[in-house]
Scaffold this motif. Structure first.
Motif, short mmCIF file in Angstrom:
data_model
loop_
_atom_site.label_atom_id
_atom_site.label_comp_id
_atom_site.label_asym_id
_atom_site.label_seq_id
_atom_site.Cartn_x
_atom_site.Cartn_y
_atom_site.Cartn_z
N VAL A 142 -62.75 27.76 12.30
CA VAL A 142 -62.69 27.22 13.67
C VAL A 142 -61.76 28.05 14.53
O VAL A 142 -62.06 28.34 15.70
CB VAL A 142 -62.27 25.74 13.64
N ALA A 143 -60.63 28.47 13.96
CA ALA A 143 -59.70 29.31 14.72
C ALA A 143 -60.35 30.64 15.08
O ALA A 143 -60.20 31.15 16.20
CB ALA A 143 -58.43 29.55 13.90
N MET A 144 -61.11 31.22 14.14
CA MET A 144 -61.79 32.49 14.40
C MET A 144 -62.89 32.34 15.44
O MET A 144 -63.08 33.21 16.29
CB MET A 144 -62.38 33.05 13.11
N LEU A 145 -63.65 31.25 15.37
CA LEU A 145 -64.71 31.02 16.35
C LEU A 145 -64.12 30.91 17.76
O LEU A 145 -64.68 31.46 18.72
CB LEU A 145 -65.49 29.75 16.01
N SER A 146 -63.01 30.20 17.88
CA SER A 146 -62.35 30.09 19.18
C SER A 146 -61.88 31.45 19.67
O SER A 146 -62.07 31.81 20.84
CB SER A 146 -61.15 29.13 19.09
N MET A 147 -61.28 32.21 18.78
CA MET A 147 -60.77 33.54 19.15
C MET A 147 -61.92 34.47 19.51
O MET A 147 -61.79 35.32 20.40
CB MET A 147 -59.98 34.11 17.97
N GLY A 148 -63.07 34.31 18.85
CA GLY A 148 -64.21 35.15 19.13
C GLY A 148 -64.71 35.01 20.56
O GLY A 148 -65.16 35.99 21.17
N VAL A 149 -64.61 33.80 21.10
CA VAL A 149 -65.01 33.57 22.50
C VAL A 149 -63.90 34.01 23.45
O VAL A 149 -64.15 34.74 24.42
CB VAL A 149 -65.36 32.09 22.74
N MET A 150 -62.68 33.60 23.17
CA MET A 150 -61.57 33.89 24.08
C MET A 150 -61.18 35.37 24.08
O MET A 150 -60.50 35.83 25.00
CB MET A 150 -60.36 33.03 23.71
N ASN A 151 -61.61 36.10 23.08
CA ASN A 151 -61.32 37.54 23.03
C ASN A 151 -62.08 38.30 24.12
O ASN A 151 -61.85 39.49 24.33
CB ASN A 151 -61.70 38.11 21.65
N MET A 152 -62.97 37.60 24.82
CA MET A 152 -63.74 38.22 25.88
C MET A 152 -62.98 38.26 27.20
O MET A 152 -63.46 38.84 28.18
CB MET A 152 -65.06 37.47 26.06
N THR A 153 -61.79 37.65 27.27
CA THR A 153 -60.99 37.73 28.49
C THR A 153 -60.54 39.17 28.73
O THR A 153 -60.40 39.94 27.77
CB THR A 153 -59.76 36.82 28.38
N PRO A 154 -60.29 39.55 29.98
CA PRO A 154 -59.93 40.95 30.28
C PRO A 154 -58.68 41.43 29.56
O PRO A 154 -58.52 42.61 29.31
CB PRO A 154 -59.71 40.93 31.80
N TRP A 155 -57.76 40.47 29.25
CA TRP A 155 -56.53 40.86 28.57
C TRP A 155 -56.65 40.73 27.04
O TRP A 155 -55.70 40.96 26.32
CB TRP A 155 -55.37 40.00 29.07
N GLY A 156 -57.86 40.39 26.57
CA GLY A 156 -58.04 40.21 25.14
C GLY A 156 -58.37 41.49 24.38
O GLY A 156 -58.25 41.54 23.17
N GLY A 157 -58.81 42.51 25.08
CA GLY A 157 -59.09 43.78 24.40
C GLY A 157 -60.50 44.29 24.66
O GLY A 157 -60.69 45.36 25.24
N ALA A 158 -61.50 43.51 24.27
CA ALA A 158 -62.89 43.97 24.40
C ALA A 158 -63.28 44.20 25.85
O ALA A 158 -63.85 45.24 26.21
CB ALA A 158 -63.83 42.97 23.74
N SER A 159 -63.01 43.22 26.71
CA SER A 159 -63.35 43.37 28.13
C SER A 159 -62.61 44.54 28.75
O SER A 159 -63.16 45.27 29.58
CB SER A 159 -63.04 42.08 28.90
N ALA A 160 -61.34 44.68 28.36
CA ALA A 160 -60.54 45.77 28.91
C ALA A 160 -61.16 47.12 28.55
O ALA A 160 -61.24 48.03 29.39
CB ALA A 160 -59.11 45.69 28.38
N MET A 161 -61.60 47.24 27.31
CA MET A 161 -62.22 48.50 26.88
C MET A 161 -63.56 48.73 27.58
O MET A 161 -63.87 49.86 27.97
CB MET A 161 -62.41 48.48 25.36
N ALA A 162 -64.34 47.65 27.72
CA ALA A 162 -65.62 47.79 28.40
C ALA A 162 -65.42 48.20 29.86
O ALA A 162 -66.14 49.05 30.39
CB ALA A 162 -66.41 46.47 28.33
N MET A 163 -64.42 47.59 30.52
CA MET A 163 -64.13 47.94 31.91
C MET A 163 -63.68 49.38 32.03
O MET A 163 -64.07 50.11 32.95
CB MET A 163 -63.07 47.00 32.49
N ALA A 164 -62.85 49.80 31.07
CA ALA A 164 -62.34 51.18 31.11
C ALA A 164 -63.45 52.20 30.85
O ALA A 164 -63.55 53.20 31.55
CB ALA A 164 -61.22 51.34 30.08
N SER A 165 -64.29 51.92 29.87
CA SER A 165 -65.32 52.90 29.50
C SER A 165 -66.44 52.99 30.52
O SER A 165 -67.06 54.04 30.69
CB SER A 165 -65.91 52.57 28.12
N LEU A 166 -66.71 51.87 31.24
CA LEU A 166 -67.79 51.85 32.23
C LEU A 166 -67.28 51.94 33.66
O LEU A 166 -68.06 51.87 34.60
CB LEU A 166 -68.64 50.59 32.06
N ASN A 167 -65.95 52.04 33.80
CA ASN A 167 -65.31 52.13 35.12
C ASN A 167 -65.69 50.95 36.01
O ASN A 167 -66.12 51.10 37.16
CB ASN A 167 -65.68 53.45 35.81
#
Length: 433
Positions: A142-167
Motif C-alpha cells: 500500500v505504501a508503494m502504491l501510494s508512492m507510485g502515484v505521488m512520485n508523479m509530482t514535479p518535485w518527485g523526480g519523474a516529472s522533473a526529468m520529463a520536463m527537463a528532457s522535453l523542455n
C-alpha cells in the motif's frame, strides 16, 4: 550518421548507468560531450550546453524549493495529528488499518521522497501490523502504491526529468495530470479496502489498548525521523492552511510554480523557525535530498542541449518513425503509458527520461502528437517503477518491514499494474492523452 551517433550515445549512456560504471550525474554530462566531439561539433558545444541548462533552470529551482518546503512541513510536525488520528480510529480493525495506511502514505508522499514516506508510514503503523498478526507485505504494498502515484509530482523526480528532457514547464506537463493522479489515488484506496477486508476476514477485529500502541508507534517515529525539538505543534493549523493555499495556487496556475514554492518556503521557514541557527539546521538536513535531485536536472541541460543542438534527436526520430506502422501512430500515447512501466522497471528513471523519452516524443511529433502528451503518458508507468530493485527507497522499505523483495514484487505487481490501467483510462477519458 547522426542517427547512428545518437543511438550509440544512448546505448553507452544507459550501459554506464545500469552497470554502475558511472553515476547518472557524471554520465549525463560527459557522454553527450564525448559524442558531440566525435560528431564534429566541438566548437559549437558550448552554446548548445548553455542553452540546454538555461532552458531547465526554472524547473530545477522549483524542485529545490519544493523539497525544502515539504521537508520543513515534516520537521514541524504537520503530519503528526493525522498519524495520531489514524492510530486512534483504526484501533484493532485490520480493514481500517490498511485504509489508514493508504491515507497516511498518500499524505506523507506529498514531498515526493520515497525514503521519508516509507520511514514515517512504517514507523507509525508497523507496531499495529505486528500486534494483530497482519501481513506486513500489505503494509509495504500500500505504501508503494501510494508512492507510485505521488512520485508523479514535479518535485518527485519523474516529472522533473520529463520536463527537463522535453523542455516543458509544470503547467504543460503536470497540471493536466492532477485529476488523473486523483483516479490513481482512488484506486489505491480501493486496493487498500480489498486487502484490508481480506485481513479482517482472516483475523477478525481485535480489541487492543490504543494508548500503548500509539506511544510505541510515536516513539519509533521520533527515533527514525526528526528530533522533537523541531516539532511545532502550535503551528499545525498555520502550516496546514499554508499548504492548502499553496496547492490551490498550483492548480489555479496564476503564478509560476517556481515563485510559489520559493515564497511558501520562505514563509514556512520564517514562521516555524525564526531563529537563524534553526533555519540553517533545517536547510542543511534537507540539502542532501535536494542536491541529489536538482543536480541531475541541471546536468540534464547539457544532455538535452547537445541532443537538440546537433540535431541527433531529429535524425533518431526519423529512423524510429520508419519502424512504426502508420496505423499505430495515433495510439502512441497509450503505448507509451504502458511501455514506460517495464522500461522504468528495468532501467533507471534517468536512463528512460533522458535517453528514451526524447526519441519517442520526436517520433510522435510526426503524427501530430505533442511532446507534452507523450510526457504525461510516460509518467503513468511510475507505480511499476517504484517496485524496481533500482530504486534505493524500495530497499529501505524492505528493510523496515522485514520481508523479501521477490515476495513483495509478486504480491504487489498486479495491483501496481491496475494503477497504471486505471490512470491510463482516466487520462484518455479526460483528454490528457
Amino acid at each position: 550518421m547522426l542517427s547512428i551517433l545518437g543511438f550509440s550515445m544512448i546505448a553507452v549512456f544507459m550501459y554506464l548507468i545500469m552497470s554502475k560504471r558511472l553515476s547518472a550525474l557524471v554520465a549525463i554530462m560527459l557522454v553527450p560531450i564525448i559524442f558531440g566531439v566525435i560528431g564534429g561539433f566541438f566548437t559549437e558545444l558550448g552554446p548548445m550546453m548553455q542553452e540546454g541548462v538555461e532552458g531547465i533552470a526554472s524547473t530545477a529551482i522549483m524542485i529545490l524549493f519544493a523539497i525544502l518546503y515539504f521537508g520543513i512541513m515534516i520537521d514541524s510536525g504537520l503530519f503528526d495529528p493525522l498519524i495520531s488520528k489514524i492510530l486512534k480510529i483504526v484501533k484493532g480493525d485490520p480493514l481500517k488499518i490498511v485504509v489508514g495506511t493508504a491515507i497516511l502514505s498518500m499524505t506523507v508522499a506529498l514531498d515526493g521522497d520515497g525514503t521519508t514516506t516509507y520511514i514515517i508510514t512504517v514507523s507509525a503503523l508497523l507496531p499495529l501490523y505486528k500486534r494483530l498478526g497482519m501481513n506486513k507485505i500489505i503494509l509495504a504494498t500500500v505504501a508503494m502504491l501510494s508512492m507510485g502515484v505521488m512520485n508523479m509530482t514535479p518535485w518527485g523526480g519523474a516529472s522533473a526529468m520529463a520536463m527537463a528532457s522535453l523542455n516543458l514547464d509544470a503547467s504543460e506537463l503536470f497540471l493536466p495530470m492532477i485529476p488523473v493522479m486523483g483516479f490513481g489515488l482512488i484506486w489505491v484506496l480501493v486496493v487498500a479496502f480489498i486487502l484490508g477486508k481480506g485481513e479482517r476476514k482472516r483475523l477478525g477485529v481485535v480489541e487492543i489498548q490504543h494508548n500503548h500502541t500509539n506511544s510505541e508507534a510515536n516513539s519509533e517515529l521520533a527515533a527514525t525521523t526528526v528530533s522533537r525539538d523541531y516539532r511545532r505543534p502550535k503551528l499545525v493549523w498555520f502550516n496546514f492552511i499554508l499548504t492548502i493555499v499553496l496547492m490551490a495556487s498550483l492548480i489555479i496556475d496564476f503564478m509560476s510554480l517556481t515563485i510559489l514554492f520559493m515564497i511558501a518556503f520562505a514563509i514556512a521557514l520564517l514562521v516555524n523557525y525564526p531563529d537563524l541557527k534553526d533555519q540553517q539546521d533545517r536547510i542543511a538536513v534537507h540539502s542532501k535530498n535536494a542536491l541529489a535531485v536538482v543536480s541531475i536536472v541541471i546536468a540534464a541541460g547539457i544532455f538535452t542541449g547537445i541532443m537538440s543542438g546537433t540535431k541527433m534527436i531529429d535524425a533518431m526520430a526519423i529512423t524510429l518513425v520508419s519502424f512504426i506502422p502508420e496505423s499505430f501512430g495515433p495510439f502512441l500515447p497509450v503505448i507509451v503509458a504502458y511501455v514506460s512501466a517495464p522500461f522504468t522497471f528495468f532501467m533507471s528513471n534517468n536512463a528512460f527520461y533522458f535517453g528514451v523519452l526524447p526519441i519517442i516524443a520526436q517520433a510522435a511529433d510526426a503524427y501530430g502528437i505533442s511532446a507534452a502528451e507523450i510526457g504525461r503518458a510516460s509518467l503513468i508507468g511510475q507505480p511499476i517503477h517504484v517496485l524496481s530493485p533500482l530504486v534505493a527507497a524500495a530497499h529501505l522499505l524492505i528493510g523496515l518491514v522485514g520481508t523479501d523483495f521477490g515476495d513483495l514484487q509478486r504480491f504487489a505487481v498486479k495491483w501496481a499494474l491496475g494503477t497504471v490501467t486505471v490512470m491510463t483510462i482516466a487520462a484518455i477519458i479526460l483528454g490528457v492523452i
